[in-house]
Write a protein that holds these residues in place. Structure first.
Motif, PDB file in Angstrom:
ATOM      1  N   LYS A  85       0.832  -1.202   0.000  1.00 29.85           N
ATOM      2  CA  LYS A  85       0.000   0.000   0.000  1.00 29.85           C
ATOM      3  C   LYS A  85       0.868   1.254   0.000  1.00 29.85           C
ATOM      4  O   LYS A  85       0.492   2.250  -0.600  1.00 29.85           O
ATOM      5  CB  LYS A  85      -0.893   0.034   1.241  1.00 29.85           C
ATOM      6  CG  LYS A  85      -1.962  -1.006   1.287  1.00 29.85           C
ATOM      7  CD  LYS A  85      -2.834  -0.749   2.493  1.00 29.85           C
ATOM      8  CE  LYS A  85      -3.203  -2.023   3.175  1.00 29.85           C
ATOM      9  NZ  LYS A  85      -3.824  -1.831   4.467  1.00 29.85           N
ATOM     10  N   CYS A  86       1.943   1.199   0.733  1.00 33.32           N
ATOM     11  CA  CYS A  86       2.907   2.310   0.826  1.00 33.32           C
ATOM     12  C   CYS A  86       2.276   3.585   1.351  1.00 33.32           C
ATOM     13  O   CYS A  86       2.622   4.682   0.928  1.00 33.32           O
ATOM     14  CB  CYS A  86       3.603   2.534  -0.513  1.00 33.32           C
ATOM     15  SG  CYS A  86       4.395   1.050  -1.153  1.00 33.32           S
ATOM     16  N   ASP A  87       1.358   3.421   2.291  1.00 36.27           N
ATOM     17  CA  ASP A  87       0.713   4.586   2.907  1.00 36.27           C
ATOM     18  C   ASP A  87       1.264   4.866   4.310  1.00 36.27           C
ATOM     19  O   ASP A  87       0.682   5.617   5.077  1.00 36.27           O
ATOM     20  CB  ASP A  87      -0.805   4.386   2.969  1.00 36.27           C
ATOM     21  CG  ASP A  87      -1.211   3.201   3.828  1.00 36.27           C
ATOM     22  OD1 ASP A  87      -0.323   2.513   4.403  1.00 36.27           O
ATOM     23  OD2 ASP A  87      -2.428   2.941   3.944  1.00 36.27           O
ATOM     24  N   GLY A  88       2.382   4.203   4.615  1.00 32.58           N
ATOM     25  CA  GLY A  88       2.989   4.362   5.941  1.00 32.58           C
ATOM     26  C   GLY A  88       2.622   3.257   6.908  1.00 32.58           C
ATOM     27  O   GLY A  88       3.199   3.147   7.986  1.00 32.58           O
ATOM     28  N   SER A  89       1.660   2.410   6.525  1.00 29.85           N
ATOM     29  CA  SER A  89       1.182   1.382   7.454  1.00 29.85           C
ATOM     30  C   SER A  89       1.799   0.012   7.225  1.00 29.85           C
ATOM     31  O   SER A  89       1.696  -0.855   8.085  1.00 29.85           O
ATOM     32  CB  SER A  89      -0.341   1.250   7.339  1.00 29.85           C
ATOM     33  OG  SER A  89      -0.688   0.705   6.066  1.00 29.85           O
ATOM     34  N   ASP A  90       2.427  -0.225   6.061  1.00 26.32           N
ATOM     35  CA  ASP A  90       2.813  -1.608   5.755  1.00 26.32           C
ATOM     36  C   ASP A  90       4.265  -1.790   5.330  1.00 26.32           C
ATOM     37  O   ASP A  90       4.613  -2.804   4.734  1.00 26.32           O
ATOM     38  CB  ASP A  90       1.872  -2.189   4.699  1.00 26.32           C
ATOM     39  CG  ASP A  90       2.021  -1.541   3.326  1.00 26.32           C
ATOM     40  OD1 ASP A  90       2.439  -0.375   3.251  1.00 26.32           O
ATOM     41  OD2 ASP A  90       1.718  -2.209   2.323  1.00 26.32           O
ATOM     42  N   TRP A  91       5.156  -0.840   5.617  1.00 29.58           N
ATOM     43  CA  TRP A  91       6.578  -1.039   5.320  1.00 29.58           C
ATOM     44  C   TRP A  91       7.117  -2.137   6.221  1.00 29.58           C
ATOM     45  O   TRP A  91       6.939  -2.090   7.437  1.00 29.58           O
ATOM     46  CB  TRP A  91       7.371   0.245   5.547  1.00 29.58           C
ATOM     47  CG  TRP A  91       7.226   1.237   4.443  1.00 29.58           C
ATOM     48  CD1 TRP A  91       6.419   2.337   4.437  1.00 29.58           C
ATOM     49  CD2 TRP A  91       7.906   1.226   3.196  1.00 29.58           C
ATOM     50  NE1 TRP A  91       6.551   3.008   3.253  1.00 29.58           N
ATOM     51  CE2 TRP A  91       7.460   2.357   2.464  1.00 29.58           C
ATOM     52  CE3 TRP A  91       8.837   0.379   2.608  1.00 29.58           C
ATOM     53  CZ2 TRP A  91       7.918   2.660   1.198  1.00 29.58           C
ATOM     54  CZ3 TRP A  91       9.298   0.690   1.339  1.00 29.58           C
ATOM     55  CH2 TRP A  91       8.840   1.808   0.643  1.00 29.58           C
ATOM     56  N   LYS A  92       7.761  -3.125   5.616  1.00 28.96           N
ATOM     57  CA  LYS A  92       8.371  -4.224   6.386  1.00 28.96           C
ATOM     58  C   LYS A  92       9.762  -4.478   5.844  1.00 28.96           C
ATOM     59  O   LYS A  92       9.990  -4.438   4.630  1.00 28.96           O
ATOM     60  CB  LYS A  92       7.544  -5.495   6.256  1.00 28.96           C
ATOM     61  CG  LYS A  92       6.146  -5.367   6.824  1.00 28.96           C
ATOM     62  CD  LYS A  92       5.695  -6.663   7.409  1.00 28.96           C
ATOM     63  CE  LYS A  92       4.296  -6.687   7.925  1.00 28.96           C
ATOM     64  NZ  LYS A  92       3.718  -5.595   8.564  1.00 28.96           N
ATOM     65  N   GLU A  93      10.678  -4.772   6.757  1.00 27.53           N
ATOM     66  CA  GLU A  93      12.021  -5.121   6.325  1.00 27.53           C
ATOM     67  C   GLU A  93      11.974  -6.486   5.661  1.00 27.53           C
ATOM     68  O   GLU A  93      11.348  -7.411   6.166  1.00 27.53           O
ATOM     69  CB  GLU A  93      12.985  -5.124   7.504  1.00 27.53           C
ATOM     70  CG  GLU A  93      14.429  -5.160   7.093  1.00 27.53           C
ATOM     71  CD  GLU A  93      15.398  -4.872   8.232  1.00 27.53           C
ATOM     72  OE1 GLU A  93      16.602  -4.861   7.954  1.00 27.53           O
ATOM     73  OE2 GLU A  93      14.952  -4.670   9.369  1.00 27.53           O
TER      74      GLU A  93
END
Length: 146
Positions: free
Chosen positions: A38-46
């Motif tokens: 989504k890249c809305d700040g909620s789903d960034w994962k390493e």
């Protein structure tokens, strides 16, 4: 991470990838690779790999998607030379080629291009001047053109 000072963005499959520079003189964990859908700040994962692909001298990670269903990640490494990692699924990386492409002075992939369905790599070489390689089994172009 408080030391991530730069990001290189690359879309690949359904994700956006961000490779980081993560280096500090006193604390050197190695570069990181992150992704989101989504890249809305909620789903960034390493991406599930250790920082710097397990080598703390891999100070930067540069992701590059290529038209053979592979995501490549290039590192900047001033000790053993750059490393090249590849994942066909975008998450499980394997190392391809030797460190520095056999020359520890090839510190980084300074430029990367796709031409005629081949991956070309221009290296930053601190001793022998820049070099151009292409992905077949990583052939050095001056050796081919002799």
């Amino acid at each position: 991470d408080k030391h991530n000072s730069m990001m290189i963005l690359m879309p690949y499959m359904e994700y956006m990838y961000a490779g980081t520079s993560n280096y500090n003189q006193s604390d050197n964990p190695g570069g990181e690779l992150w992704r989101c859908k989504k890249c809305d700040g909620s789903d960034w994962k390493e991406v599930p790999n250790s920082k710097g692909f397990g080598d703390t001298e891999n100070q930067y990670i540069f992701p590059v998607g290529v038209p053979s269903n592979a995501l490549y990640a290039f590192t900047h490494n001033r000790t053993s030379g750059m490393q090249i990692w590849m994942a066909h699924d975008g998450g499980h990386f394997v190392k391809v080629g030797p460190d520095g492409l056999g020359d520890s002075l090839n510190w980084t992939a300074f430029s990367v291009a796709i031409h005629d369905k081949k991956l070309y790599i221009g290296t930053r070489n601190q001793g022998n001047a820049g070099e151009i390689w292409f992905r077949k089994v990583f052939d050095y172009l001056p050796n081919i053109f002799k």
